[in-house]
Write a protein that holds these residues in place. Structure first.
Motif, PDB file in Angstrom:
ATOM      1  N   ASP A  75       0.823  -1.129   0.146  1.00 50.89           N
ATOM      2  CA  ASP A  75      -0.049  -0.245  -0.149  1.00 50.89           C
ATOM      3  C   ASP A  75       0.749   1.346   0.077  1.00 50.89           C
ATOM      4  O   ASP A  75       0.459   2.176  -0.598  1.00 50.89           O
ATOM      5  CB  ASP A  75      -0.911  -0.060   1.417  1.00 50.89           C
ATOM      6  N   LYS A  76       1.828   1.335   0.574  1.00 53.27           N
ATOM      7  CA  LYS A  76       2.616   2.336   1.020  1.00 53.27           C
ATOM      8  C   LYS A  76       3.222   2.959  -0.611  1.00 53.27           C
ATOM      9  O   LYS A  76       3.182   4.276  -0.749  1.00 53.27           O
ATOM     10  CB  LYS A  76       3.869   2.357   1.880  1.00 53.27           C
ATOM     11  N   PRO A  77       3.749   1.997  -1.316  1.00 55.34           N
ATOM     12  CA  PRO A  77       4.202   2.573  -2.776  1.00 55.34           C
ATOM     13  C   PRO A  77       2.995   2.930  -3.560  1.00 55.34           C
ATOM     14  O   PRO A  77       3.606   3.400  -4.868  1.00 55.34           O
ATOM     15  CB  PRO A  77       4.839   1.216  -3.424  1.00 55.34           C
ATOM     16  N   LEU A  78       1.901   2.737  -3.243  1.00 55.45           N
ATOM     17  CA  LEU A  78       0.841   3.223  -4.273  1.00 55.45           C
ATOM     18  C   LEU A  78       0.903   4.779  -4.746  1.00 55.45           C
ATOM     19  O   LEU A  78       0.551   5.249  -6.072  1.00 55.45           O
ATOM     20  CB  LEU A  78      -0.548   2.689  -3.831  1.00 55.45           C
ATOM     21  N   SER A  79       1.153   5.482  -3.910  1.00 61.61           N
ATOM     22  CA  SER A  79       1.233   7.070  -4.096  1.00 61.61           C
ATOM     23  C   SER A  79       1.918   7.745  -3.123  1.00 61.61           C
ATOM     24  O   SER A  79       2.196   7.230  -2.027  1.00 61.61           O
ATOM     25  CB  SER A  79      -0.312   7.609  -4.287  1.00 61.61           C
ATOM     26  N   THR A  80       2.560   8.997  -3.411  1.00 61.66           N
ATOM     27  CA  THR A  80       3.114   9.926  -2.614  1.00 61.66           C
ATOM     28  C   THR A  80       2.265   9.894  -1.249  1.00 61.66           C
ATOM     29  O   THR A  80       2.667   9.980  -0.059  1.00 61.66           O
ATOM     30  CB  THR A  80       3.555  11.152  -2.938  1.00 61.66           C
ATOM     31  N   LYS A  81       0.756  10.182  -1.406  1.00 63.91           N
ATOM     32  CA  LYS A  81      -0.172  10.528  -0.303  1.00 63.91           C
ATOM     33  C   LYS A  81      -0.218   9.073   0.498  1.00 63.91           C
ATOM     34  O   LYS A  81       0.000   9.174   1.744  1.00 63.91           O
ATOM     35  CB  LYS A  81      -1.408  10.730  -0.874  1.00 63.91           C
ATOM     36  N   HIS A  82      -0.108   7.939  -0.110  1.00 63.11           N
ATOM     37  CA  HIS A  82      -0.302   6.797   0.761  1.00 63.11           C
ATOM     38  C   HIS A  82       1.165   6.558   1.442  1.00 63.11           C
ATOM     39  O   HIS A  82       1.166   6.158   2.745  1.00 63.11           O
ATOM     40  CB  HIS A  82      -0.201   5.328  -0.152  1.00 63.11           C
ATOM     41  N   TRP A 106       2.760   4.709  10.961  1.00 57.20           N
ATOM     42  CA  TRP A 106       3.705   3.711  11.742  1.00 57.20           C
ATOM     43  C   TRP A 106       4.750   4.240  12.701  1.00 57.20           C
ATOM     44  O   TRP A 106       4.963   3.778  13.733  1.00 57.20           O
ATOM     45  CB  TRP A 106       4.533   3.083  10.416  1.00 57.20           C
ATOM     46  N   MET A 107       5.049   5.480  12.286  1.00 56.85           N
ATOM     47  CA  MET A 107       5.962   6.317  13.579  1.00 56.85           C
ATOM     48  C   MET A 107       5.137   6.508  14.598  1.00 56.85           C
ATOM     49  O   MET A 107       5.647   6.385  15.701  1.00 56.85           O
ATOM     50  CB  MET A 107       6.316   7.671  12.898  1.00 56.85           C
ATOM     51  N   HIS A 160      -9.165  -0.102  13.524  1.00 57.85           N
ATOM     52  CA  HIS A 160      -8.913   1.234  13.912  1.00 57.85           C
ATOM     53  C   HIS A 160      -7.868   1.742  13.147  1.00 57.85           C
ATOM     54  O   HIS A 160      -7.998   2.992  12.518  1.00 57.85           O
ATOM     55  CB  HIS A 160      -8.843   1.305  15.376  1.00 57.85           C
ATOM     56  N   GLN A 161      -7.023   1.337  12.987  1.00 57.26           N
ATOM     57  CA  GLN A 161      -5.581   1.853  12.197  1.00 57.26           C
ATOM     58  C   GLN A 161      -5.754   1.894  10.970  1.00 57.26           C
ATOM     59  O   GLN A 161      -5.603   2.938  10.162  1.00 57.26           O
ATOM     60  CB  GLN A 161      -4.350   0.742  12.553  1.00 57.26           C
ATOM     61  N   LEU A 162      -6.617   0.790  10.215  1.00 53.84           N
ATOM     62  CA  LEU A 162      -6.807   0.938   8.816  1.00 53.84           C
ATOM     63  C   LEU A 162      -7.900   2.018   8.420  1.00 53.84           C
ATOM     64  O   LEU A 162      -7.564   2.822   7.387  1.00 53.84           O
ATOM     65  CB  LEU A 162      -7.275  -0.333   8.466  1.00 53.84           C
ATOM     66  N   GLU A 163      -8.845   2.033   9.255  1.00 55.52           N
ATOM     67  CA  GLU A 163      -9.862   3.024   9.001  1.00 55.52           C
ATOM     68  C   GLU A 163      -9.220   4.553   9.018  1.00 55.52           C
ATOM     69  O   GLU A 163      -9.643   5.343   8.259  1.00 55.52           O
ATOM     70  CB  GLU A 163     -11.046   2.917  10.018  1.00 55.52           C
ATOM     71  N   LYS A 164      -8.222   4.599  10.117  1.00 58.38           N
ATOM     72  CA  LYS A 164      -7.553   6.149  10.388  1.00 58.38           C
ATOM     73  C   LYS A 164      -6.764   6.228   9.132  1.00 58.38           C
ATOM     74  O   LYS A 164      -6.876   7.536   8.620  1.00 58.38           O
ATOM     75  CB  LYS A 164      -6.764   5.813  11.551  1.00 58.38           C
ATOM     76  N   ILE A 165      -6.060   5.421   8.619  1.00 58.83           N
ATOM     77  CA  ILE A 165      -5.154   5.526   7.444  1.00 58.83           C
ATOM     78  C   ILE A 165      -6.222   5.759   6.148  1.00 58.83           C
ATOM     79  O   ILE A 165      -5.970   6.802   5.560  1.00 58.83           O
ATOM     80  CB  ILE A 165      -4.204   4.334   7.315  1.00 58.83           C
ATOM     81  N   GLU A 166      -7.094   5.339   6.038  1.00 54.80           N
ATOM     82  CA  GLU A 166      -8.106   5.280   4.677  1.00 54.80           C
ATOM     83  C   GLU A 166      -8.377   6.732   4.984  1.00 54.80           C
ATOM     84  O   GLU A 166      -8.598   7.545   3.829  1.00 54.80           O
ATOM     85  CB  GLU A 166      -9.218   4.518   4.897  1.00 54.80           C
TER      86      GLU A 166
END
Length: 165
Positions: free
Chosen positions: A72-79, A87-88, A151-157
């Motif tokens: 998922d992280k490499p999908l875009s600069t925003k991702h 993660w930090m 919770h983490q995935l919803e926050k990121i989305e």
């Protein structure tokens, strides 16, 4: 269990679901369902059914983070920005995210690197249950970890969506 959002894990609809990390998450939900409907046997079986689910479940709980990072992280600069920032936050606030560090990360590492289960079969007045090395019900910790990941995935989305609109 700490509160990581409202609604039952099996019935609440997730509004935004674009991350690939939802795939291993969905498998974790299925394993949680199995744990909740599984009779733990008296320990006479050489390899009780729950142990297979345990290996798969701990592995998949950690896989969610790896999919976020590698897929998922490499999908875009925003991702990349949103996932890295979150993660930090998880790394720097270990107390708030202890279910990840003390259960998901530690449990997966012990199991896959040393084949240490971190669990024991215990009998009380209600029958047998699986106790984690912390003294907690292992299946309840698994449930908490599934809620934590949701919770983490919803926050990121949400953060990715906010930045793209």
């Amino acid at each position: 269990m700490e509160s990581y959002g409202k609604g039952d894990i099996f019935t609440r609809r997730i509004a935004i679901k674009t991350l690939n990390a939802w795939e291993p998450f969905t498998d974790c939900v299925s394993i949680l369902f199995s744990f909740q409907h599984l009779d733990v046997v008296d320990g006479e079986d050489e390899l009780p059914e729950w142990r297979i689910f345990w290996v798969a479940g701990l592995t998949l709980l950690r896989t969610i983070g790896h999919v976020l990072d590698k897929v998922d992280k490499p999908l875009s600069t925003k991702h990349a920005e949103v996932i890295s920032r979150n993660w930090m936050r998880i790394k720097t606030d270990r107390q708030q995210n202890r279910i990840f560090w003390d259960f998901v990360e530690d449990g997966r590492n012990n199991l896959l690197k040393t084949y240490s289960w971190g669990t024991s079969l215990v009998k009380d007045e209600h029958g047998y249950f699986v106790e984690y090395k912390s003294g907690d019900d292992a299946f309840q910790l698994f449930r908490e970890a599934v809620y934590w990941w949701r919770h983490q995935l919803e926050k990121i989305e949400s953060e990715i969506t906010e930045q793209t609109t």
